[in-house]
Motif scaffolding. Structure first.
Motif, PDB file in Angstrom:
ATOM      1  N   VAL A  83       0.814  -1.212   0.000  1.00 33.32           N
ATOM      2  CA  VAL A  83       0.000   0.000   0.000  1.00 33.32           C
ATOM      3  C   VAL A  83       0.852   1.268   0.000  1.00 33.32           C
ATOM      4  O   VAL A  83       0.688   2.134  -0.838  1.00 33.32           O
ATOM      5  N   HIS A  84       1.743   1.381   0.961  1.00 33.94           N
ATOM      6  CA  HIS A  84       2.453   2.637   1.193  1.00 33.94           C
ATOM      7  C   HIS A  84       3.662   2.820   0.275  1.00 33.94           C
ATOM      8  O   HIS A  84       4.456   1.901   0.092  1.00 33.94           O
ATOM      9  N   THR A  85       3.748   4.024  -0.284  1.00 31.27           N
ATOM     10  CA  THR A  85       4.886   4.377  -1.128  1.00 31.27           C
ATOM     11  C   THR A  85       5.467   5.709  -0.650  1.00 31.27           C
ATOM     12  O   THR A  85       4.786   6.509   0.002  1.00 31.27           O
ATOM     13  N   ARG A  89       8.351   5.010  -4.834  1.00 28.86           N
ATOM     14  CA  ARG A  89       8.685   3.576  -4.763  1.00 28.86           C
ATOM     15  C   ARG A  89       8.085   2.972  -3.491  1.00 28.86           C
ATOM     16  O   ARG A  89       7.723   3.693  -2.563  1.00 28.86           O
ATOM     17  N   PRO A  90       7.993   1.646  -3.437  1.00 30.87           N
ATOM     18  CA  PRO A  90       7.423   0.996  -2.261  1.00 30.87           C
ATOM     19  C   PRO A  90       8.172   1.382  -0.981  1.00 30.87           C
ATOM     20  O   PRO A  90       9.396   1.518  -0.988  1.00 30.87           O
ATOM     21  N   PHE A  91       7.437   1.567   0.091  1.00 32.14           N
ATOM     22  CA  PHE A  91       8.024   1.878   1.391  1.00 32.14           C
ATOM     23  C   PHE A  91       8.400   0.566   2.060  1.00 32.14           C
ATOM     24  O   PHE A  91       7.540  -0.249   2.395  1.00 32.14           O
ATOM     25  N   THR A  92       9.705   0.340   2.252  1.00 34.74           N
ATOM     26  CA  THR A  92      10.186  -0.948   2.775  1.00 34.74           C
ATOM     27  C   THR A  92      11.059  -0.797   4.023  1.00 34.74           C
ATOM     28  O   THR A  92      11.877  -1.670   4.316  1.00 34.74           O
ATOM     29  N   THR A  93      10.896   0.289   4.750  1.00 30.82           N
ATOM     30  CA  THR A  93      11.706   0.514   5.951  1.00 30.82           C
ATOM     31  C   THR A  93      11.041  -0.132   7.164  1.00 30.82           C
ATOM     32  O   THR A  93       9.851   0.041   7.407  1.00 30.82           O
ATOM     33  N   TRP A  94      11.833  -0.876   7.908  1.00 25.98           N
ATOM     34  CA  TRP A  94      11.383  -1.540   9.130  1.00 25.98           C
ATOM     35  C   TRP A  94      12.317  -1.145  10.264  1.00 25.98           C
ATOM     36  O   TRP A  94      13.499  -0.880  10.047  1.00 25.98           O
ATOM     37  N   ASP A  95      11.779  -1.135  11.479  1.00 22.88           N
ATOM     38  CA  ASP A  95      12.549  -0.801  12.667  1.00 22.88           C
ATOM     39  C   ASP A  95      12.829  -2.068  13.468  1.00 22.88           C
ATOM     40  O   ASP A  95      11.917  -2.851  13.735  1.00 22.88           O
ATOM     41  N   ARG A  96      14.099  -2.229  13.853  1.00 27.58           N
ATOM     42  CA  ARG A  96      14.435  -3.326  14.763  1.00 27.58           C
ATOM     43  C   ARG A  96      14.321  -2.789  16.180  1.00 27.58           C
ATOM     44  O   ARG A  96      14.863  -1.732  16.501  1.00 27.58           O
ATOM     45  N   TYR A 104       6.952  -2.445  11.105  1.00 30.21           N
ATOM     46  CA  TYR A 104       6.922  -1.625   9.886  1.00 30.21           C
ATOM     47  C   TYR A 104       7.010  -0.159  10.301  1.00 30.21           C
ATOM     48  O   TYR A 104       6.181   0.340  11.059  1.00 30.21           O
ATOM     49  N   ASP A 105       8.022   0.549   9.808  1.00 26.40           N
ATOM     50  CA  ASP A 105       8.303   1.916  10.243  1.00 26.40           C
ATOM     51  C   ASP A 105       7.172   2.897   9.948  1.00 26.40           C
ATOM     52  O   ASP A 105       7.043   3.905  10.648  1.00 26.40           O
TER      53      ASP A 105
END
Length: 129
Positions: A83-85, A89-96, A104-105
Protein backbone atom coordinates in the motif's frame (compact mmCIF):
# COMPACT_ATOMS: atom_id res chain seq x y z
CA UNK A 1 -9.86 -13.02 51.36
CA UNK A 2 -12.64 -14.62 49.36
CA UNK A 3 -11.98 -16.63 46.21
CA UNK A 4 -13.75 -13.91 44.19
CA UNK A 5 -11.41 -11.20 45.49
CA UNK A 6 -8.36 -13.41 44.75
CA UNK A 7 -9.67 -14.18 41.25
CA UNK A 8 -10.34 -10.49 40.54
CA UNK A 9 -6.80 -9.64 41.68
CA UNK A 10 -5.33 -12.36 39.47
CA UNK A 11 -7.30 -11.12 36.47
CA UNK A 12 -6.06 -7.56 37.07
CA UNK A 13 -2.43 -8.76 37.20
CA UNK A 14 -2.80 -10.74 33.97
CA UNK A 15 -4.53 -7.82 32.19
CA UNK A 16 -1.80 -5.41 33.28
CA UNK A 17 0.96 -7.73 32.08
CA UNK A 18 -0.73 -8.21 28.70
CA UNK A 19 -1.12 -4.45 28.23
CA UNK A 20 2.55 -3.75 28.99
CA UNK A 21 4.39 -2.70 25.83
CA UNK A 22 7.85 -3.64 27.07
CA UNK A 23 8.75 -0.06 27.97
CA UNK A 24 9.37 0.65 31.64
CA UNK A 25 7.36 3.76 32.54
CA UNK A 26 10.41 5.63 33.84
CA UNK A 27 12.26 5.15 30.55
CA UNK A 28 9.42 5.55 28.07
CA UNK A 29 10.02 9.20 27.21
CA UNK A 30 9.67 9.83 23.49
CA UNK A 31 12.93 10.53 21.70
CA UNK A 32 13.11 14.18 20.62
CA UNK A 33 16.45 13.78 18.87
CA UNK A 34 17.16 11.61 15.85
CA UNK A 35 18.51 8.09 16.18
CA UNK A 36 18.11 5.16 18.50
CA UNK A 37 15.50 5.59 21.22
CA UNK A 38 11.86 5.38 22.34
CA UNK A 39 9.19 6.10 19.72
CA UNK A 40 5.40 6.03 19.85
CA UNK A 41 3.22 3.52 17.96
CA UNK A 42 0.93 5.57 15.69
CA UNK A 43 -1.19 2.79 14.17
CA UNK A 44 -4.68 2.96 15.66
CA UNK A 45 -4.89 -0.84 15.63
CA UNK A 46 -1.38 -1.21 17.05
CA UNK A 47 1.41 -3.12 15.32
CA UNK A 48 2.57 -6.69 15.18
CA UNK A 49 6.18 -7.38 16.11
CA UNK A 50 7.73 -9.81 13.66
CA UNK A 51 10.66 -12.19 13.61
CA UNK A 52 12.09 -10.50 10.52
CA UNK A 53 11.41 -7.33 8.49
CA UNK A 54 8.62 -8.77 6.37
CA UNK A 55 4.84 -9.12 6.60
CA UNK A 56 5.21 -12.86 5.98
CA UNK A 57 7.47 -13.29 9.00
CA UNK A 58 6.20 -14.97 12.15
CA UNK A 59 4.45 -12.64 14.64
CA UNK A 60 6.33 -12.58 17.95
CA UNK A 61 4.21 -10.02 19.81
CA UNK A 62 2.41 -6.72 19.44
CA UNK A 63 2.46 -3.12 20.62
CA UNK A 64 -0.68 -1.08 21.21
CA UNK A 65 -1.54 2.34 19.78
CA UNK A 66 0.19 5.04 21.81
CA UNK A 67 2.64 2.67 23.48
CA UNK A 68 6.38 3.25 23.25
CA UNK A 69 8.85 0.93 21.52
CA UNK A 70 12.64 1.20 21.64
CA UNK A 71 14.09 1.36 18.10
CA UNK A 72 17.76 0.35 17.84
CA UNK A 73 18.25 0.44 14.06
CA UNK A 74 16.46 0.27 10.69
CA UNK A 75 16.54 -1.86 7.54
CA UNK A 76 15.55 -0.25 4.26
CA UNK A 77 15.00 -3.41 2.23
CA UNK A 78 12.29 -5.19 4.20
CA UNK A 79 8.95 -6.40 2.92
CA UNK A 80 6.38 -4.00 1.45
CA UNK A 81 2.82 -3.86 2.77
CA UNK A 82 1.48 -3.42 -0.77
CA UNK A 83 0.00 0.00 0.00
CA UNK A 84 2.45 2.64 1.19
CA UNK A 85 4.89 4.38 -1.13
CA UNK A 86 7.39 7.16 -0.69
CA UNK A 87 9.56 8.94 -3.26
CA UNK A 88 7.69 7.03 -5.99
CA UNK A 89 8.69 3.58 -4.76
CA UNK A 90 7.42 1.00 -2.26
CA UNK A 91 8.02 1.88 1.39
CA UNK A 92 10.19 -0.95 2.78
CA UNK A 93 11.71 0.51 5.95
CA UNK A 94 11.38 -1.54 9.13
CA UNK A 95 12.55 -0.80 12.67
CA UNK A 96 14.44 -3.33 14.76
CA UNK A 97 13.38 -3.10 18.39
CA UNK A 98 15.41 -3.71 21.53
CA UNK A 99 13.78 -7.14 21.94
CA UNK A 100 15.09 -8.22 18.50
CA UNK A 101 11.71 -8.02 16.75
CA UNK A 102 10.79 -5.82 13.75
CA UNK A 103 7.91 -3.41 13.12
CA UNK A 104 6.92 -1.62 9.89
CA UNK A 105 8.30 1.92 10.24
CA UNK A 106 5.27 3.55 8.60
CA UNK A 107 3.37 3.09 11.87
CA UNK A 108 6.11 4.27 14.26
CA UNK A 109 6.80 7.90 15.23
CA UNK A 110 10.40 7.93 14.03
CA UNK A 111 11.58 10.94 11.98
CA UNK A 112 10.43 10.88 8.34
CA UNK A 113 12.46 8.47 6.25
CA UNK A 114 14.87 10.13 3.82
CA UNK A 115 15.42 9.03 0.21
CA UNK A 116 18.05 6.49 1.36
CA UNK A 117 15.31 4.62 3.27
CA UNK A 118 16.49 5.58 6.79
CA UNK A 119 15.28 8.13 9.32
CA UNK A 120 17.91 10.86 9.83
CA UNK A 121 20.44 9.77 12.46
CA UNK A 122 19.04 6.26 12.71
CA UNK A 123 21.70 3.57 12.38
CA UNK A 124 21.34 0.87 9.75
CA UNK A 125 21.04 -2.64 11.18
CA UNK A 126 24.27 -4.57 10.58
CA UNK A 127 24.17 -8.34 10.25
CA UNK A 128 26.96 -10.87 10.21
CA UNK A 129 30.55 -10.70 11.45
Amino acid sequence: MSWRARAAGAVAVVAASLAWSGAPAAQATENTANGEGWYRVNATDGVFKREWADYGARVTGSANYGSMVYVVCQVNNGGWDGVHTQYGRPFTTWDRLSDGSYVYDWWIGTPAVAEDGYSPGMPACVFGP
